[in-house]
Design a protein around this motif. Structure first.
Motif, PDB file in Angstrom:
ATOM      1  N   THR A 142       0.847  -1.132  -0.057  1.00 40.31           N
ATOM      2  CA  THR A 142      -0.129  -0.098   0.046  1.00 40.31           C
ATOM      3  C   THR A 142       1.135   1.380   0.081  1.00 40.31           C
ATOM      4  O   THR A 142       2.078   1.173   0.214  1.00 40.31           O
ATOM      5  N   ILE A 143       0.095   2.333  -0.454  1.00 41.00           N
ATOM      6  CA  ILE A 143       1.104   3.576  -0.522  1.00 41.00           C
ATOM      7  C   ILE A 143       0.325   4.311   0.732  1.00 41.00           C
ATOM      8  O   ILE A 143      -0.732   4.939   0.436  1.00 41.00           O
ATOM      9  N   ALA A 144       1.264   4.609   1.862  1.00 37.72           N
ATOM     10  CA  ALA A 144       0.741   5.437   2.890  1.00 37.72           C
ATOM     11  C   ALA A 144       0.644   6.892   2.665  1.00 37.72           C
ATOM     12  O   ALA A 144       1.975   7.424   2.330  1.00 37.72           O
ATOM     13  N   GLY A 145      -0.399   7.677   2.821  1.00 34.76           N
ATOM     14  CA  GLY A 145      -0.403   9.111   2.822  1.00 34.76           C
ATOM     15  C   GLY A 145      -0.554   9.686   4.022  1.00 34.76           C
ATOM     16  O   GLY A 145      -0.714  10.810   4.446  1.00 34.76           O
ATOM     17  N   TRP A 146      -0.677   8.718   5.336  1.00 34.86           N
ATOM     18  CA  TRP A 146      -0.748   9.287   6.476  1.00 34.86           C
ATOM     19  C   TRP A 146      -0.245   8.199   7.445  1.00 34.86           C
ATOM     20  O   TRP A 146      -0.181   7.062   7.024  1.00 34.86           O
ATOM     21  N   ARG A 225      -3.623   7.681 -11.245  1.00 34.31           N
ATOM     22  CA  ARG A 225      -4.400   8.062 -10.032  1.00 34.31           C
ATOM     23  C   ARG A 225      -3.601   8.045  -8.572  1.00 34.31           C
ATOM     24  O   ARG A 225      -3.936   9.060  -7.775  1.00 34.31           O
ATOM     25  N   LEU A 229      -2.858  11.258  -6.068  1.00 36.00           N
ATOM     26  CA  LEU A 229      -3.084  11.173  -5.045  1.00 36.00           C
ATOM     27  C   LEU A 229      -2.082  11.519  -3.964  1.00 36.00           C
ATOM     28  O   LEU A 229      -2.184  12.211  -2.875  1.00 36.00           O
TER      29      LEU A 229
ATOM     30  N   ILE B 146      -3.141   1.696   7.425  1.00 34.18           N
ATOM     31  CA  ILE B 146      -1.862   1.199   6.357  1.00 34.18           C
ATOM     32  C   ILE B 146      -2.159  -0.491   6.345  1.00 34.18           C
ATOM     33  O   ILE B 146      -2.087  -0.867   5.195  1.00 34.18           O
ATOM     34  N   ALA B 149      -5.319  -1.097   4.417  1.00 34.94           N
ATOM     35  CA  ALA B 149      -5.119  -0.537   2.993  1.00 34.94           C
ATOM     36  C   ALA B 149      -4.347  -1.816   2.309  1.00 34.94           C
ATOM     37  O   ALA B 149      -4.705  -2.253   1.080  1.00 34.94           O
ATOM     38  N   GLU B 163     -12.165   1.363  -6.426  1.00 37.65           N
ATOM     39  CA  GLU B 163     -12.085   2.372  -5.272  1.00 37.65           C
ATOM     40  C   GLU B 163     -13.421   2.904  -4.802  1.00 37.65           C
ATOM     41  O   GLU B 163     -14.016   3.014  -3.789  1.00 37.65           O
ATOM     42  N   MET B 203     -13.458  10.033  -3.339  1.00 36.19           N
ATOM     43  CA  MET B 203     -12.537  10.101  -4.429  1.00 36.19           C
ATOM     44  C   MET B 203     -11.374  11.248  -4.089  1.00 36.19           C
ATOM     45  O   MET B 203     -10.294  11.021  -4.368  1.00 36.19           O
ATOM     46  N   SER B 205     -11.078  12.789  -1.322  1.00 38.91           N
ATOM     47  CA  SER B 205     -10.767  13.287   0.156  1.00 38.91           C
ATOM     48  C   SER B 205      -9.090  12.943   0.092  1.00 38.91           C
ATOM     49  O   SER B 205      -8.515  12.003  -0.722  1.00 38.91           O
ATOM     50  N   ARG B 206      -8.271  13.123   1.066  1.00 43.69           N
ATOM     51  CA  ARG B 206      -7.104  12.981   1.046  1.00 43.69           C
ATOM     52  C   ARG B 206      -6.538  11.441   1.255  1.00 43.69           C
ATOM     53  O   ARG B 206      -7.290  10.696   1.923  1.00 43.69           O
ATOM     54  N   LEU B 207      -5.329  11.113   0.624  1.00 46.24           N
ATOM     55  CA  LEU B 207      -5.050   9.909   0.771  1.00 46.24           C
ATOM     56  C   LEU B 207      -4.479   9.490   2.004  1.00 46.24           C
ATOM     57  O   LEU B 207      -3.747  10.126   2.740  1.00 46.24           O
ATOM     58  N   MET B 208      -4.941   8.473   2.653  1.00 47.17           N
ATOM     59  CA  MET B 208      -4.383   7.839   3.959  1.00 47.17           C
ATOM     60  C   MET B 208      -3.561   6.653   3.596  1.00 47.17           C
ATOM     61  O   MET B 208      -2.535   6.343   4.381  1.00 47.17           O
ATOM     62  N   SER B 209      -4.171   5.690   2.743  1.00 46.87           N
ATOM     63  CA  SER B 209      -3.121   4.802   2.458  1.00 46.87           C
ATOM     64  C   SER B 209      -3.694   3.787   1.440  1.00 46.87           C
ATOM     65  O   SER B 209      -4.989   3.352   1.507  1.00 46.87           O
ATOM     66  N   TYR B 210      -3.405   3.957   0.028  1.00 44.42           N
ATOM     67  CA  TYR B 210      -4.025   3.330  -1.161  1.00 44.42           C
ATOM     68  C   TYR B 210      -4.435   2.205  -0.914  1.00 44.42           C
ATOM     69  O   TYR B 210      -3.575   1.156  -0.591  1.00 44.42           O
ATOM     70  N   LYS B 213      -9.034   6.342   1.199  1.00 42.46           N
ATOM     71  CA  LYS B 213      -8.760   7.902   1.267  1.00 42.46           C
ATOM     72  C   LYS B 213      -9.445   8.147   2.774  1.00 42.46           C
ATOM     73  O   LYS B 213     -10.142   7.351   3.296  1.00 42.46           O
TER      74      LYS B 213
END
Lengths: 241, 420
Positions: A142-146, A225, A229, B146, B149, B163, B203, B205-210, B213
């Motif tokens: 996964t790609i963590a953004g937080w 995509r 993000l 994470i 995700a 998604e 869609m 909203s901010r990325l939390m972990s792909y 969101k």
């Protein structure tokens, strides 16, 4: 009749105990060292300015209108994590070696290491330490953004679950050396160690990188995509002090 | 035939972040509200208290249930606290269920809360991550969104989902929560939107972990909840028309580290090689099957047998994974199942009309109890009175399912409620 009113039976003097016969130790038992003295200490190598002060009242806030009080409390704790029978793994991290375990009976191999076999019929067979080849493949990612407070500055990052060297389990760790939108399921990866002086005996002493020769596939709508993000995450991280 | 166990009253506080109410007052409020619905219920009826609280980190207080218990005046009444991650509430219900089932007690109070607003959101995420294996995942920067995700990513790929498919659950539960004035969504962000949330909002909203969101994730909350678990005899006498029978209860377990379940012998011998991998919630399937067995529900008829469900939508993706684990759909029809909105209000199995964790909120120790109470409201026709309107009321519902979920699917409980 209440138990209290019962007369205690007369006690006969206990026979002198026979000296205990030397018991055979069940080989499945984990040995416990009587005493451990650490002769190679690095207690403060990475301490920085962290001080252990316990309760620290940092301040308070008062709402005159709602008559509500809020206390700012800081509390910290230094832990003494003993890796004990997992020390072989931690020592391996310090030395840049990956050690897992293997059941001598069923052959299942584990990283993270399990110190007893997971098969119920093996009745807690103790596993053996085996040195693992520092390579594997991505099971999922996964790609963590937080993230948690201690990881915010390195966002966005890729967390991959990697099956190392034919183990029956996957280990989660960071996958670097790749754009966040480029990793692929099943891609081959290698273990890369932190510089020796930065190693602490923990899982973050290494990370994964794509295996030599691996090239990401071309951009596609899903990668676009993910890239989209990630863009605000990069911007946000720049604002962190 | 052993005796039947009932849920005979309960209530939750509003859930919010922040909120200004101490745990003992939260539970006191919930008990007072319960007494409004069940006027025969007095504090003196309580024979045993099961407390439900997850993390002592948030309050910097060990054994916080001791504060609540004596505050309620219950000294002398036996008590203990259940802590089982996100499934703390479900596990507390399970403990109370066992205690009544055993014949030891007739009236048990189950009280839960969490005070997650005592710390910042990112610190809170890290606290919760302490319930993953801190020697491995947590140190590597992992937090629960994470881990979920990583599982959802593979699940999405292998089941042909997108998604947007996950986002449907996020939209549904938040929009349901608008009808519930206690919900964190209604009290908070909805006040800015004042309209239904859309897939596009999720869609963007901010990325939390792909692929997750921000709006795919549940809320961090302060809140409390309480319910009464009683014998059928007590319920009939003191809560006539206001109780449900717990006809099925299941609790199951899986690995703490999601990466350890690819080939776990305990599962492969039960469900075959390659299950659950990192995509399926085996403990949900097992505890669901146990609850179905107890309630006499055939797995392939589960969808038709259940009229309403409150499930643990910690993430939009996990709600969808739960649909599959509970035998409501399978790999072949999961896409249609989601896209046909079968779990929306008006669908054949409305899920989370109370708002769920994404809409109502997720103060961990209170959550499973809140879900049980919301399901109880549906089956006792209290929902129109408790919600802002009848929009989220499932009329004539006879059978309900309550699901509570911990870790990376590490502990999961399922309950079947029925009208008496």
């Amino acid at each position: 009749m209440s138990k209290k009113t019962q007369k205690a039976p007369e006690k006969k003097p206990a026979p002198r105990p026979e000296p205990a016969p030397k018991k055979a130790v069940d080989p499945r038992m984990h040995p416990i060292p009587l005493k451990v003295e650490y002769d190679d200490k690095h207690t403060n190598d990475f301490r920085g300015d962290v001080k252990e002060v316990g309760f620290h009242f940092a301040g308070y806030e008062w709402s005159s209108k709602e008559q509500q009080l809020l206390i700012d409390l800081h509390y910290d704790q230094l832990y003494y994590w003993k890796l004990a029978e997992l020390s072989k793994m931690g020592r391996g991290f310090l030395d840049g070696e990956l050690w897992g375990t293997q059941c001598p009976r069923c052959g299942d191999k584990f990283f993270p290491p399990r110190v007893n076999c997971w098969r119920l019929d093996e009745e807690l067979q103790r596993t053996d330490w085996v040195r693992l080849e520092p390579q594997g493949h991505v099971h999922t990612f996964t790609i963590a953004g937080w993230s948690g407070k201690s990881s915010l500055k390195r966002l966005p990052f890729v967390l991959a679950y990697v099956v190392v060297d034919g183990c029956k389990t996957a280990i989660a760790n960071e996958l670097r050396g790749v754009k966040p939108w480029d990793p692929e399921f099943k891609m081959p990866v290698k273990v890369v160690w932190a510089p020796k002086e930065e190693r602490r005996g923990v899982i973050t002493d290494f990370h994964f990188e794509p295996a030599d020769g691996w090239k990401p596939g071309p951009m596609n709508p899903e990668k676009e995509r993910i890239k989209e993000l990630c863009a605000p995450v990069y911007e946000w991280v720049k604002t962190l002090k | 035939m052993s005796r039947r166990v009932c849920l005979a009253g309960g209530a939750a506080t509003p859930f919010d972040y922040p909120m200004h109410l101490e745990p003992e007052s939260m539970i006191a409020n919930c008990i007072v509200e319960t007494q409004h619905d069940i006027p025969d219920f007095h504090l003196r009826n309580l024979q045993f208290m099961v407390y439900s609280h997850f993390s002592v980190h948030f309050g910097k207080q060990l054994a916080p249930e001791w504060i609540v218990h004596d505050h309620l005046g219950l000294v002398g009444v036996p008590h203990f606290r259940i802590e089982n991650g996100g499934n703390t509430g479900g596990s507390a219900l399970y403990a109370a269920f066992l205690a009544v089932k055993s014949g030891m007690f007739d009236v048990i109070g189950v009280a839960g809360w969490e005070t997650m607003d005592n710390v910042s959101q990112s610190q809170g995420s890290e606290f919760i991550a302490l319930a993953s294996d801190t020697r491995y995942e947590a140190l590597a920067g992992g937090i629960y969104p994470i881990y979920y995700a990583a599982m959802a990513h593979k699940f999405m790929k292998e089941n042909g989902l997108t998604e947007e498919d996950f986002a449907l659950a996020a939209v549904k539960n938040r929009n349901n929560a608008v009808d519930n004035e206690k919900s964190q969504w209604y009290r908070g962000e909805y006040q800015q939107y004042k309209r239904d949330l859309t897939i596009d909002d999720v869609m963007k909203s901010r990325l939390m972990s792909y692929p997750l969101k921000r709006y795919d994730c549940c809320l961090m909350s302060r809140g409390g909840a309480f319910c009464l678990i009683t014998s059928e005899e007590w319920a009939k006498k003191h809560a006539d028309g206001r109780y449900v029978v717990i006809d099925g209860a299941g609790l199951s377990s899986c690995t703490i580290r999601a990466g350890d379940r690819l080939n776990f012998p305990g599962w492969t011998e039960m469900y075959g090689e390659g299950y659950p991998d990192m995509t399926e919630f085996a403990a949900c399937r097992k505890s669901g099957e146990d609850a179905y067995d107890m309630a006499g529900i055939e797995y392939d008829k589960a969808l038709k047998s259940i009229d309403v469900a409150e499930i643990h939508d910690a993430f939009s993706s996990s709600e969808v994974q739960i649909y599959k684990a509970l035998h409501w759909c399978n790999k072949d029809n999961i896409r249609e199942f989601v896209r046909e909105k079968r779990t929306f209000m008006g669908g054949d199995l409305p899920v989370n009309p109370g708002g769920g964790l994404m809409g109502y909120g997720h103060p961990v120790g209170a959550t499973g109890i809140m879900s049980a109470v919301e399901c109880y409201y549906q089956l006792t026709d209290l929902t129109p009175k408790k919600h802002r309107s009848s929009k989220t009321y499932v009329k004539n519902a006879n059978t309900g399912l309550v699901n509570s979920h911990a870790g990376t699917g590490t502990s999961i409980s399922n309950f079947i409620f029925r009208r008496p």
